[in-house]
Design a protein around this motif. Structure first.
Motif, PDB file in Angstrom:
ATOM      1  N   GLU A 199     -15.462  -1.371  -3.738  1.00 50.82           N
ATOM      2  CA  GLU A 199     -15.373  -0.375  -2.670  1.00 50.82           C
ATOM      3  C   GLU A 199     -14.765  -0.996  -1.412  1.00 50.82           C
ATOM      4  O   GLU A 199     -15.080  -2.126  -1.053  1.00 50.82           O
ATOM      5  CB  GLU A 199     -16.785   0.134  -2.358  1.00 50.82           C
ATOM      6  N   GLY A 200     -13.878  -0.263  -0.758  1.00 50.30           N
ATOM      7  CA  GLY A 200     -13.304  -0.704   0.514  1.00 50.30           C
ATOM      8  C   GLY A 200     -12.083  -1.586   0.409  1.00 50.30           C
ATOM      9  O   GLY A 200     -11.550  -2.014   1.427  1.00 50.30           O
ATOM     10  N   VAL A 201     -11.617  -1.872  -0.798  1.00 56.52           N
ATOM     11  CA  VAL A 201     -10.417  -2.693  -0.984  1.00 56.52           C
ATOM     12  C   VAL A 201      -9.212  -1.759  -1.067  1.00 56.52           C
ATOM     13  O   VAL A 201      -9.136  -0.928  -1.966  1.00 56.52           O
ATOM     14  CB  VAL A 201     -10.512  -3.567  -2.249  1.00 56.52           C
ATOM     15  N   ASP A 202      -8.297  -1.888  -0.116  1.00 58.42           N
ATOM     16  CA  ASP A 202      -7.089  -1.054  -0.096  1.00 58.42           C
ATOM     17  C   ASP A 202      -5.967  -1.740  -0.861  1.00 58.42           C
ATOM     18  O   ASP A 202      -5.765  -2.944  -0.734  1.00 58.42           O
ATOM     19  CB  ASP A 202      -6.624  -0.806   1.339  1.00 58.42           C
ATOM     20  N   ALA A 203      -5.233  -0.970  -1.645  1.00 64.33           N
ATOM     21  CA  ALA A 203      -4.090  -1.490  -2.400  1.00 64.33           C
ATOM     22  C   ALA A 203      -2.798  -0.907  -1.839  1.00 64.33           C
ATOM     23  O   ALA A 203      -2.719   0.282  -1.539  1.00 64.33           O
ATOM     24  CB  ALA A 203      -4.229  -1.139  -3.876  1.00 64.33           C
ATOM     25  N   TYR A 204      -1.793  -1.751  -1.716  1.00 66.91           N
ATOM     26  CA  TYR A 204      -0.463  -1.361  -1.265  1.00 66.91           C
ATOM     27  C   TYR A 204       0.535  -1.758  -2.342  1.00 66.91           C
ATOM     28  O   TYR A 204       0.373  -2.782  -3.000  1.00 66.91           O
ATOM     29  CB  TYR A 204      -0.100  -2.078   0.044  1.00 66.91           C
ATOM     30  N   LEU A 205       1.568  -0.962  -2.519  1.00 68.64           N
ATOM     31  CA  LEU A 205       2.618  -1.259  -3.484  1.00 68.64           C
ATOM     32  C   LEU A 205       3.858  -1.697  -2.721  1.00 68.64           C
ATOM     33  O   LEU A 205       4.300  -1.007  -1.796  1.00 68.64           O
ATOM     34  CB  LEU A 205       2.927  -0.026  -4.337  1.00 68.64           C
ATOM     35  N   ASP A 206       4.413  -2.832  -3.096  1.00 68.09           N
ATOM     36  CA  ASP A 206       5.616  -3.325  -2.433  1.00 68.09           C
ATOM     37  C   ASP A 206       6.861  -2.699  -3.036  1.00 68.09           C
ATOM     38  O   ASP A 206       6.929  -2.483  -4.253  1.00 68.09           O
ATOM     39  CB  ASP A 206       5.705  -4.851  -2.536  1.00 68.09           C
ATOM     40  N   ASP A 252      -8.226  -7.867   9.072  1.00 66.32           N
ATOM     41  CA  ASP A 252      -9.298  -7.275   9.891  1.00 66.32           C
ATOM     42  C   ASP A 252     -10.659  -7.323   9.201  1.00 66.32           C
ATOM     43  O   ASP A 252     -11.416  -6.355   9.205  1.00 66.32           O
ATOM     44  CB  ASP A 252      -8.965  -5.829  10.271  1.00 66.32           C
ATOM     45  N   GLY A 253     -10.947  -8.452   8.561  1.00 71.35           N
ATOM     46  CA  GLY A 253     -12.260  -8.641   7.967  1.00 71.35           C
ATOM     47  C   GLY A 253     -12.495  -7.991   6.621  1.00 71.35           C
ATOM     48  O   GLY A 253     -13.616  -8.004   6.124  1.00 71.35           O
ATOM     49  N   HIS A 254     -11.460  -7.399   6.033  1.00 74.44           N
ATOM     50  CA  HIS A 254     -11.652  -6.857   4.680  1.00 74.44           C
ATOM     51  C   HIS A 254     -10.458  -7.195   3.783  1.00 74.44           C
ATOM     52  O   HIS A 254      -9.368  -7.459   4.251  1.00 74.44           O
ATOM     53  CB  HIS A 254     -11.949  -5.352   4.697  1.00 74.44           C
ATOM     54  N   ALA A 255     -10.737  -7.180   2.489  1.00 73.50           N
ATOM     55  CA  ALA A 255      -9.722  -7.553   1.505  1.00 73.50           C
ATOM     56  C   ALA A 255      -8.730  -6.417   1.294  1.00 73.50           C
ATOM     57  O   ALA A 255      -9.114  -5.244   1.253  1.00 73.50           O
ATOM     58  CB  ALA A 255     -10.390  -7.902   0.184  1.00 73.50           C
ATOM     59  N   ILE A 256      -7.469  -6.787   1.157  1.00 73.17           N
ATOM     60  CA  ILE A 256      -6.428  -5.835   0.752  1.00 73.17           C
ATOM     61  C   ILE A 256      -5.655  -6.447  -0.407  1.00 73.17           C
ATOM     62  O   ILE A 256      -5.664  -7.662  -0.605  1.00 73.17           O
ATOM     63  CB  ILE A 256      -5.455  -5.464   1.890  1.00 73.17           C
ATOM     64  N   LEU A 257      -4.993  -5.594  -1.162  1.00 76.01           N
ATOM     65  CA  LEU A 257      -4.154  -6.031  -2.270  1.00 76.01           C
ATOM     66  C   LEU A 257      -2.722  -5.584  -2.023  1.00 76.01           C
ATOM     67  O   LEU A 257      -2.495  -4.476  -1.548  1.00 76.01           O
ATOM     68  CB  LEU A 257      -4.645  -5.421  -3.582  1.00 76.01           C
ATOM     69  N   VAL A 258      -1.792  -6.448  -2.360  1.00 68.25           N
ATOM     70  CA  VAL A 258      -0.373  -6.095  -2.352  1.00 68.25           C
ATOM     71  C   VAL A 258       0.131  -6.320  -3.765  1.00 68.25           C
ATOM     72  O   VAL A 258       0.083  -7.440  -4.278  1.00 68.25           O
ATOM     73  CB  VAL A 258       0.426  -6.938  -1.341  1.00 68.25           C
ATOM     74  N   VAL A 259       0.582  -5.249  -4.411  1.00 69.04           N
ATOM     75  CA  VAL A 259       1.138  -5.342  -5.760  1.00 69.04           C
ATOM     76  C   VAL A 259       2.652  -5.455  -5.600  1.00 69.04           C
ATOM     77  O   VAL A 259       3.285  -4.587  -4.984  1.00 69.04           O
ATOM     78  CB  VAL A 259       0.769  -4.112  -6.617  1.00 69.04           C
ATOM     79  N   VAL A 305     -11.682 -13.854  -3.738  1.00 67.65           N
ATOM     80  CA  VAL A 305     -11.053 -12.805  -4.542  1.00 67.65           C
ATOM     81  C   VAL A 305     -12.082 -12.189  -5.485  1.00 67.65           C
ATOM     82  O   VAL A 305     -12.249 -10.969  -5.529  1.00 67.65           O
ATOM     83  CB  VAL A 305      -9.844 -13.349  -5.344  1.00 67.65           C
ATOM     84  N   GLU A 306     -12.785 -13.039  -6.211  1.00 68.31           N
ATOM     85  CA  GLU A 306     -13.748 -12.532  -7.190  1.00 68.31           C
ATOM     86  C   GLU A 306     -14.874 -11.758  -6.503  1.00 68.31           C
ATOM     87  O   GLU A 306     -15.264 -10.684  -6.951  1.00 68.31           O
ATOM     88  CB  GLU A 306     -14.308 -13.681  -8.025  1.00 68.31           C
ATOM     89  N   THR A 307     -15.368 -12.288  -5.396  1.00 66.71           N
ATOM     90  CA  THR A 307     -16.477 -11.638  -4.685  1.00 66.71           C
ATOM     91  C   THR A 307     -16.049 -10.340  -4.004  1.00 66.71           C
ATOM     92  O   THR A 307     -16.708  -9.312  -4.148  1.00 66.71           O
ATOM     93  CB  THR A 307     -17.048 -12.597  -3.616  1.00 66.71           C
ATOM     94  N   LEU A 308     -14.938 -10.388  -3.276  1.00 64.79           N
ATOM     95  CA  LEU A 308     -14.525  -9.242  -2.453  1.00 64.79           C
ATOM     96  C   LEU A 308     -13.755  -8.175  -3.232  1.00 64.79           C
ATOM     97  O   LEU A 308     -13.909  -6.979  -2.972  1.00 64.79           O
ATOM     98  CB  LEU A 308     -13.690  -9.710  -1.263  1.00 64.79           C
ATOM     99  N   VAL A 309     -12.918  -8.603  -4.169  1.00 66.38           N
ATOM    100  CA  VAL A 309     -12.068  -7.665  -4.915  1.00 66.38           C
ATOM    101  C   VAL A 309     -12.757  -7.203  -6.200  1.00 66.38           C
ATOM    102  O   VAL A 309     -12.681  -6.044  -6.575  1.00 66.38           O
ATOM    103  CB  VAL A 309     -10.688  -8.292  -5.215  1.00 66.38           C
ATOM    104  N   GLY A 310     -13.432  -8.144  -6.880  1.00 69.46           N
ATOM    105  CA  GLY A 310     -14.124  -7.789  -8.108  1.00 69.46           C
ATOM    106  C   GLY A 310     -13.432  -8.261  -9.370  1.00 69.46           C
ATOM    107  O   GLY A 310     -13.907  -7.988 -10.470  1.00 69.46           O
ATOM    108  N   SER A 322      -3.507   3.269  -9.287  1.00 65.28           N
ATOM    109  CA  SER A 322      -3.865   2.150  -8.404  1.00 65.28           C
ATOM    110  C   SER A 322      -4.658   2.612  -7.189  1.00 65.28           C
ATOM    111  O   SER A 322      -5.256   1.783  -6.509  1.00 65.28           O
ATOM    112  CB  SER A 322      -2.608   1.417  -7.926  1.00 65.28           C
ATOM    113  N   GLY A 323      -4.642   3.910  -6.908  1.00 64.04           N
ATOM    114  CA  GLY A 323      -5.311   4.393  -5.708  1.00 64.04           C
ATOM    115  C   GLY A 323      -4.679   3.817  -4.450  1.00 64.04           C
ATOM    116  O   GLY A 323      -5.338   3.584  -3.445  1.00 64.04           O
ATOM    117  N   TYR A 324      -3.378   3.582  -4.529  1.00 66.79           N
ATOM    118  CA  TYR A 324      -2.693   2.896  -3.435  1.00 66.79           C
ATOM    119  C   TYR A 324      -2.745   3.682  -2.133  1.00 66.79           C
ATOM    120  O   TYR A 324      -2.797   4.901  -2.110  1.00 66.79           O
ATOM    121  CB  TYR A 324      -1.249   2.583  -3.831  1.00 66.79           C
ATOM    122  N   VAL A 325      -2.709   2.927  -1.030  1.00 65.53           N
ATOM    123  CA  VAL A 325      -2.709   3.506   0.309  1.00 65.53           C
ATOM    124  C   VAL A 325      -1.294   3.927   0.681  1.00 65.53           C
ATOM    125  O   VAL A 325      -1.084   4.943   1.329  1.00 65.53           O
ATOM    126  CB  VAL A 325      -3.261   2.488   1.336  1.00 65.53           C
ATOM    127  N   GLY A 326      -0.307   3.123   0.257  1.00 66.93           N
ATOM    128  CA  GLY A 326       1.077   3.445   0.565  1.00 66.93           C
ATOM    129  C   GLY A 326       2.015   2.343   0.098  1.00 66.93           C
ATOM    130  O   GLY A 326       1.589   1.289  -0.368  1.00 66.93           O
TER     131      GLY A 326
END
Length: 157
Positions: free
Chosen positions: A105-112, A52-59, A87-92, A143-147
């Motif tokens: 800011e605005g990057v959500d992290a999820y843990l698998d 949806d137009g923003h970066a997310i992370l899956v660990v 990745v570098e631009t959006l995630v940091g 990690s500040g994970y979302v879920g």
């Protein structure tokens, strides 16, 4: 450098000394496992996607692979990995050092759930030669994970 951001982040918790800066590359699961003398599956790799137009992370665990059908059910989108530049631009963090710590800011992290079979795992710390050993509760906390999500396949449970 993003490792400096991660060190500053962990410094707020008095944990920066736990970051391991290695003399060799840890940019891939195999290299990280060799450098850290651990099983490849205990490397907590961080994958970057666009939803949806923003970066997310899956660990996920080092031996896990994204299951496209599970991913689509979870995120209501096709799994679209970010390019190294995105990745570098959006995630940091640059590819090879991507982690869920000190991200933009605005990057959500999820843990698998593939990670839940371990007491400790080794995520990167913002560079291609760094890692930190964390318990699963520590990974959740820092990690500040979302879920938790179940979007992987191919790992031994």
């Amino acid at each position: 450098m993003s490792i400096e951001r991660v060190k500053a982040y962990f410094g707020k918790y008095g944990m920066e000394e736990r970051i391991q800066e290695l003399d060799v590359s840890s940019a891939t699961v195999e290299l990280a496992a060799a450098a850290l003398h651990c099983e490849p599956q205990r490397i907590a790799k961080t994958l970057s996607f666009m939803v949806d137009g923003h970066a997310i992370l899956v660990v996920a665990a080092g031996d896990a692979k994204i299951d496209n059908s599970k991913y689509k059910v979870q995120f209501a989108a096709k799994a679209k990995m970010l390019t190294p530049e995105e990745v570098e631009t959006l995630v940091g963090h640059a590819v090879g050092g991507v982690c869920p710590f000190a991200v933009n800011e605005g990057v959500d992290a999820y843990l698998d759930v593939s990670l839940k079979r371990f007491d400790t795992v080794f995520p990167a710390c913002g560079s291609s030669n760094s890692a930190i050993e964390l318990t699963i509760p520590e990974l959740e906390e820092y990690s500040g994970y979302v879920g938790w999500v179940d979007v992987c396949k191919g790992y031994e449970s």
